[in-house]
Design a protein around this motif. Sequence first.
Motif, PDB file in Angstrom:
ATOM      1  N   TRP A 146      11.249  14.806   6.740  1.00 55.75           N
ATOM      2  CA  TRP A 146      12.227  13.728   6.551  1.00 55.75           C
ATOM      3  C   TRP A 146      11.598  12.394   6.963  1.00 55.75           C
ATOM      4  O   TRP A 146      10.919  12.317   7.981  1.00 55.75           O
ATOM      5  CB  TRP A 146      13.499  14.011   7.363  1.00 55.75           C
ATOM      6  N   PRO A 147      11.799  11.318   6.188  1.00 56.91           N
ATOM      7  CA  PRO A 147      11.123  10.045   6.477  1.00 56.91           C
ATOM      8  C   PRO A 147      11.674   9.332   7.718  1.00 56.91           C
ATOM      9  O   PRO A 147      12.739   9.682   8.213  1.00 56.91           O
ATOM     10  CB  PRO A 147      11.395   9.217   5.229  1.00 56.91           C
ATOM     11  N   GLU A 148      10.920   8.321   8.147  1.00 57.29           N
ATOM     12  CA  GLU A 148      11.270   7.591   9.366  1.00 57.29           C
ATOM     13  C   GLU A 148      12.071   6.328   9.116  1.00 57.29           C
ATOM     14  O   GLU A 148      12.798   5.881   9.982  1.00 57.29           O
ATOM     15  CB  GLU A 148      10.006   7.134  10.112  1.00 57.29           C
ATOM     16  N   GLY A 149      11.841   5.697   7.980  1.00 61.81           N
ATOM     17  CA  GLY A 149      12.486   4.404   7.755  1.00 61.81           C
ATOM     18  C   GLY A 149      11.833   3.336   8.600  1.00 61.81           C
ATOM     19  O   GLY A 149      10.810   3.551   9.243  1.00 61.81           O
ATOM     20  N   ASP A 150      12.448   2.157   8.637  1.00 64.94           N
ATOM     21  CA  ASP A 150      11.833   1.020   9.314  1.00 64.94           C
ATOM     22  C   ASP A 150      12.169   0.948  10.786  1.00 64.94           C
ATOM     23  O   ASP A 150      11.715   0.079  11.495  1.00 64.94           O
ATOM     24  CB  ASP A 150      12.300  -0.291   8.651  1.00 64.94           C
ATOM     25  N   HIS A 181       7.602  21.498   5.542  1.00 63.57           N
ATOM     26  CA  HIS A 181       6.519  21.092   6.420  1.00 63.57           C
ATOM     27  C   HIS A 181       6.260  19.597   6.288  1.00 63.57           C
ATOM     28  O   HIS A 181       6.373  19.022   5.208  1.00 63.57           O
ATOM     29  CB  HIS A 181       5.246  21.848   6.030  1.00 63.57           C
ATOM     30  N   SER A 182       5.807  19.029   7.420  1.00 57.39           N
ATOM     31  CA  SER A 182       5.702  17.581   7.517  1.00 57.39           C
ATOM     32  C   SER A 182       4.701  16.968   6.542  1.00 57.39           C
ATOM     33  O   SER A 182       4.809  15.800   6.220  1.00 57.39           O
ATOM     34  CB  SER A 182       5.329  17.204   8.949  1.00 57.39           C
ATOM     35  N   ASN A 183       3.700  17.712   6.053  1.00 57.03           N
ATOM     36  CA  ASN A 183       2.833  17.119   5.027  1.00 57.03           C
ATOM     37  C   ASN A 183       2.662  18.014   3.810  1.00 57.03           C
ATOM     38  O   ASN A 183       1.665  17.938   3.101  1.00 57.03           O
ATOM     39  CB  ASN A 183       1.450  16.756   5.592  1.00 57.03           C
ATOM     40  N   VAL A 184       3.661  18.819   3.540  1.00 56.23           N
ATOM     41  CA  VAL A 184       3.518  19.739   2.404  1.00 56.23           C
ATOM     42  C   VAL A 184       3.426  18.954   1.090  1.00 56.23           C
ATOM     43  O   VAL A 184       2.676  19.314   0.177  1.00 56.23           O
ATOM     44  CB  VAL A 184       4.665  20.783   2.396  1.00 56.23           C
ATOM     45  N   ASP A 226       5.573  11.702   3.526  1.00 52.24           N
ATOM     46  CA  ASP A 226       6.853  12.352   3.804  1.00 52.24           C
ATOM     47  C   ASP A 226       7.559  12.753   2.511  1.00 52.24           C
ATOM     48  O   ASP A 226       7.044  12.576   1.407  1.00 52.24           O
ATOM     49  CB  ASP A 226       7.723  11.487   4.727  1.00 52.24           C
ATOM     50  N   SER A 227       8.751  13.287   2.696  1.00 52.20           N
ATOM     51  CA  SER A 227       9.523  13.837   1.580  1.00 52.20           C
ATOM     52  C   SER A 227       9.886  12.780   0.539  1.00 52.20           C
ATOM     53  O   SER A 227      10.231  13.105  -0.592  1.00 52.20           O
ATOM     54  CB  SER A 227      10.799  14.452   2.157  1.00 52.20           C
ATOM     55  N   VAL A 244       3.526   7.098   2.704  1.00 51.35           N
ATOM     56  CA  VAL A 244       2.305   7.570   3.357  1.00 51.35           C
ATOM     57  C   VAL A 244       2.100   6.750   4.627  1.00 51.35           C
ATOM     58  O   VAL A 244       2.220   5.518   4.584  1.00 51.35           O
ATOM     59  CB  VAL A 244       1.092   7.380   2.426  1.00 51.35           C
ATOM     60  N   HIS A 245       1.830   7.410   5.732  1.00 50.70           N
ATOM     61  CA  HIS A 245       1.521   6.632   6.925  1.00 50.70           C
ATOM     62  C   HIS A 245       0.556   7.369   7.835  1.00 50.70           C
ATOM     63  O   HIS A 245       0.284   8.562   7.653  1.00 50.70           O
ATOM     64  CB  HIS A 245       2.782   6.201   7.672  1.00 50.70           C
ATOM     65  N   ALA A 246       0.043   6.651   8.830  1.00 50.22           N
ATOM     66  CA  ALA A 246      -0.970   7.206   9.718  1.00 50.22           C
ATOM     67  C   ALA A 246      -0.333   7.999  10.844  1.00 50.22           C
ATOM     68  O   ALA A 246       0.809   7.767  11.220  1.00 50.22           O
ATOM     69  CB  ALA A 246      -1.795   6.061  10.315  1.00 50.22           C
ATOM     70  N   SER A 247      -1.097   8.920  11.375  1.00 43.52           N
ATOM     71  CA  SER A 247      -0.681   9.685  12.543  1.00 43.52           C
ATOM     72  C   SER A 247      -1.858   9.713  13.519  1.00 43.52           C
ATOM     73  O   SER A 247      -2.997   9.950  13.122  1.00 43.52           O
ATOM     74  CB  SER A 247      -0.315  11.107  12.113  1.00 43.52           C
TER      75      SER A 247
END
Length: 764
Positions: free
Chosen positions: A66-70, A406-409, A530-531, A535-538
Amino acid sequence: MASKPPAGDPIQDAPQVAAPKHAAAGLPAVAHSLIIARQQMGLRRSAQTLLKLNQKNGFDCPGCAWPEGDHRHKAEFCENGAKAVAEEATVRRVTPDFFADHSVADLAERSGYWLGQQGRITQPMYLPEGADHYQAIPWERAFGIIGEELKALNSPDEACFYTSGRTSNEAAFLLQLFAREFGTNNLPDCSNMCHESSGSALAETIGIGKGSVSLEDMHKADLIIVAGQNPGTNHPRMLSALEKAKAAGAKIISINPLPEAGLERFKNPQTPLGMVKGAALTDLFLQIRIGGDQALFRLLNKIVLDTPGAVDESFVAEFTHGYEEFAAAAREADWDQTLTATGLDRADIEKAGEMVLASKRTIICWAMGLTQHKHSVPTIREVVNLLLLRGNIGRPGAGVCPVRGHSNVQGDRTMGIFERPSDAFLDALDLEFSITSPRHHGYDVVRSIEALRDGDAKVFFAMGGNFVGATPDTLVTEAAMRNARLTVHVSTKLNRSHVVTGVRALILPTLGRTDKDFQAGIRQIVTVEDSMGMVHASRGNLEPASPHLLSEPAIVVRMARATLGPASLIPWEDFEKDYANIRDRIARVIPGFENFNERVADPNGFELPHAPRDERKFNTDTGKANFTAAPVEYPKLPEGRLLLQTMRSHDQYNTTIYGLDDRYRGIKNGRRIVMVNPEDAAELDLPDGSYTDLVSEWKDGVERRAPGFRIVHYPTARGCAAAYYPETNVLVPLDATADISNTPTSKSVIVRFERAERQAAVAE
Ligand SMILES: Nc1nc2c(c(=O)[nH]1)N[C@H]1C(S)=C(S)[C@@H](COP(=O)(O)OP(=O)(O)OC[C@H]3O[C@@H](n4cnc5c(=O)[nH]c(N)nc54)[C@H](O)[C@@H]3O)O[C@H]1N2
Ligand SMILES: Nc1nc2c(c(=O)[nH]1)N[C@H]1C(S)=C(S)[C@@H](COP(=O)(O)OP(=O)(O)OC[C@H]3O[C@@H](n4cnc5c(=O)[nH]c(N)nc54)[C@H](O)[C@@H]3O)O[C@H]1N2
Ligand SMILES: [Mo]
């Protein structure tokens, strides 16, 4: 065939049952996650870790997609995210001494819960042919063994490279590149068991196998339909999005055989009032029979078609194909058949129809309740039909929303982890690296198992996951795995796949999301998608679980070098030194990743293009969005049988078991339970608290048995039953798969019940 509950396991499975809850989250969620975090990590490390979760410059939650948003500056509390992190950041360790103390035979008697509870694996381990115990092995020797076995194959297609969906974009890109240079498309992944049906249905109808909505769209919708999904447990942060949508006036319809607490009422731990009172989420609950969704959506389509002015004629004319044929079929939808298939009242379906007609902006969300049936692909196409009819794709506040697991499926697929890659993808890869990728399709999950079983595959390599725990037909799969010459698992934690091995086996311990990753003195980031295609860094912030761990990209690089030798012209070592070098290549091969390194420096990440959402362009075979008109199917049950769905409890992450409670459903201290509607239970003489074997019935006549389940009377839809996976995977036949997507039908298993004594091994 029967699966035994583990015998040598000190963990007791003794279910206690109370009434199900009607609200999710709130204080108990916070308390529960803190208890688990403290058990695994201690107080200081808990604080240090949980505060970095999903923050800008922090690590991506390994929980869900699920995404994070701003709003990433403000910690959004999520009980199950915290549990996922605690599981990985645990201070418990599995060292070579542990393996000296426990033979493989001993470990094979333990439950998955017990195995996972032992902690992070600290060193590469090797099980030689005929040995009883794993032993520590230097990394270089481990890669030597892999190279040896891979080079000895008669064909590259005798190897399978599995990926689970936690793998970063960087590692996934390298793994598929290696497999293709080596010469195979055998890249099965967890998606084959998960959203493959969504991908198949969406690619055919809208031209891209991904969802078309953003988080902002959720907040703008008039109507959100949540079908076959339990977000309170599996995507808890989605509840905040639903709450926000409701506050802005959206209506919510839930379609589910179970009344799931999270969808009833959400107590937002972020707000003091929300915590106490909570917000009611669902406006209309359609308690559908398992597998009845295609019939339901077909009937809703009929309602739209029969209502003058309800079809968005200009959208249909300009952007779609196949309308006439579909409309003719849908107008014929039969009420009696629909009521039988769904078990619903006519009035409720009419109410849903009114809500659909009243909405200008509709989003339909779904997960495993729609994807794991024989007719899942036509079911999801029918969902798309409903959205197309009203012009609900490529409009703000509207669209398709398959909620990934899964978080990066989703990212792994974007990176080319797919057994049926497009020619365009392979052409770009070949051009960039001067290789010649194989063009014939590879094995998916089910075909990999068949190939191992039949001796057509001999080396099995897994980048994460728990293949034998997660796949169907446990006994068949385990026998297949034992046929392999070599099994290799890149893992953080111990699981069943490490103890059901090929002739030789390797465990390669790796860094997780929470671990710091330094290569050649440079602190590395990895990236995920994300779903919703962001795309973002970890970036991990903890000392690695052991100094001996290698990162996933490093493992692929060294495996590639050990296998391909100096003949490979790909500069593998550069990729290990700095993952930015991998991202530069991704940027050149995969559309949407231009200037990848630059854009991922933005803490909010960036959005991948999505043609239907962005410009109402549909890259299908017809160049339009396709209506489809498959015949309506639904499961038909023989007398005295129920349809079993195999699902997740609140205290698990797939095959990783955090604890033995399923709090929202009122189950404590046990997992071997089966939920049955009290009226069905009365007819089948299944008193609450009695014990039963579950026996699945399939056309091959083989008896598949899961012994010793406690009957729980539960308000599920009539004719349906529910139990947890992976314990029930033994019941899912390997060849019981969805048409087109080949996904195991783990949500529709025909079972009969045979009274059993409570199993001593389970109770004591
Ligand atoms: N905490 C936690 N989070 C997770 C996971 C986890 O195990 N734990 N797993 C992750 C993964 S990989 C995934 S794929 C997702 C899974 O997320 P979900 O799909 O929510 O997971 P399941 O538990 O399989 O739940 C399926 C839901 O569909 C309903 N259902 C079953 N059959 C039918 C049907 O025929 N029709 C309808 N309409 N509904 C039906 C069930 O009652 C249940 O509510 O979650 C991800 N997030
Ligand atoms: N009956 C039934 N079967 C199902 C399902 C169902 O609903 N019912 N659901 C299906 C679905 S949706 C899915 S996605 C699959 C899941 O299948 P998998 O993804 O294969 O299984 P997981 O249990 O998620 O894998 C857990 C293991 O991953 C490893 N791991 C964790 N983090 C990392 C990491 O960062 N790196 C590496 N290398 N390893 C790591 C740990 O060793 C852990 O034991 O199961 C499927 N099987
Ligand atoms: Mo999944």
